[in-house]
Design an enzyme around this catalytic site. Structure first.
Site, PDB file in Angstrom:
ATOM      1  N   ASN A 119     -24.756  31.752 -28.909  1.00 18.06           N
ATOM      2  CA  ASN A 119     -25.319  30.941 -29.987  1.00 18.06           C
ATOM      3  C   ASN A 119     -24.637  31.201 -31.332  1.00 18.06           C
ATOM      4  OD1 ASN A 119     -26.799  33.528 -29.768  1.00 18.06           O
ATOM      5  ND2 ASN A 119     -27.948  32.780 -31.535  1.00 18.06           N
ATOM      6  N   HIS A 120     -23.925  32.313 -31.472  1.00 19.60           N
ATOM      7  CA  HIS A 120     -23.198  32.576 -32.715  1.00 19.60           C
ATOM      8  C   HIS A 120     -21.802  31.960 -32.712  1.00 19.60           C
ATOM      9  CE1 HIS A 120     -25.791  35.345 -35.082  1.00 19.60           C
ATOM     10  NE2 HIS A 120     -26.414  35.411 -33.911  1.00 19.60           N
TER      11      HIS A 120
END
Length: 291
Positions: A119-120
């Protein structure tokens, strides 16, 4: 002095040229990969599963890559395979170094290095949590853009098929992603049709965007079914949904990363233990789990 300033600018320009070339080579290689990749592990091979690194370059060198150093120093052993489950940047001080090394290894050893998206590895998130500032201070905002162009093409999941001896020879098959499951589409073959490069750009269809949210953001929980995740993105999912996913896709469990954990391997707290998560422990003198 003006001379020193010119030399520094020239060196920075050279670094950016090398970085942009690396990013372009990696992007071209990743474009050919499916959304969900297959990783096969023979009984005489080692697969190292790696959770969140978050810019901890020294830890990656010291612990994560240690099994390959053992292979190099020994004779007759096959090179290790590495499956990274995402979250390479933000929070830690050396996200650029982590990503640059992983991309170079992926280009040089495509059959041994496998990188999934976390997700980063998404522009909105890594703009807020440190990676953009790191690129600005060390190189240029253009470096951040070049990395994000690569992140868009990272695979979203992997199916691992590993032959092990326990004690008799058997095949273990499991699904890997950074986050977890979703209520919209949990058929692995159907996931292959996702337009992954459009995620985070506001142009991916609603349901497809929710599916990717799940793969990158979801968390297991102690309730049945699915609920909205308190993170604000993705879902929480119960053991019953995991069991249904495993049965439908003929896998034995789901392996993920994503949350903070103080042990290397933690199983879903259910009798089935169908979900496990991995995280690289920072500043712990322990080696990663090997399959």
């Amino acid at each position: 002095s003006a001379t020193e300033g010119g030399a520094s600018a020239s060196a920075d320009g050279e670094k950016m040229d090398i970085l942009e070339s690396l990013c372009e080579s990696t992007r071209q290689a990743l474009e050919d990969d499916p959304v969900v990749i297959s990783v096969n592990v023979a009984k005489d091979e080692t697969l190292v599963l790696v959770g969140d690194i978050h810019g901890q370059f020294k830890d990656m060198q010291t612990y994560v890559l240690a099994p390959q150093r053992d292979v190099i120093s020994a004779k007759g052993k096959k090179d290790c395979k590495f499956l990274f489950l995402g979250d390479y940047v933000d929070r830690g001080p050396q996200g650029i170094e982590v990503v640059a090394l992983l991309l170079a290894l992926k280009v040089e050893y495509p059959e041994h290095i496998f990188l999934l998206r976390g997700n980063h590895e998404e522009a909105t998130v890594c703009r807020m949590y440190g990676f953009l500032q790191e690129c600005r201070s060390k190189l240029s905002p253009n470096a951040w853009g070049s990395f994000n162009n690569v992140f868009c093409f990272l695979p979203l999941g992997a199916v691992v098929e590993a032959t092990i001896e326990d004690p008799a020879e058997k095949v273990v098959t499991f699904f890997c992603c950074h986050g977890g499951l979703n209520p919209y589409n949990n058929n692995v073959q159907a996931l292959q049709f996702l337009r992954r490069s459009e995620y985070g750009q506001g142009i991916l269809d609603g349901d497809d965007s929710e599916v990717v949210d799940g793969l990158l953001w979801s968390d297991p929980a102690e309730h049945d079914g699915f609920r909205r995740n308190m993170r604000g993105c993705g879902f929480t999912f119960g053991a019953n949904t995991t069991a249904e996913f495993c049965e439908a896709n003929t896998v034995q469990f789901v392996c993920r990363a994503h949350p903070v954990s103080y042990t290397h391997l933690r199983a879903h707290e259910t009798p089935e233990h169908l979900v496990c998560r991995l995280l690289l422990e920072k500043k712990k003198n322990k080696k990663p789990i090997r399959y």
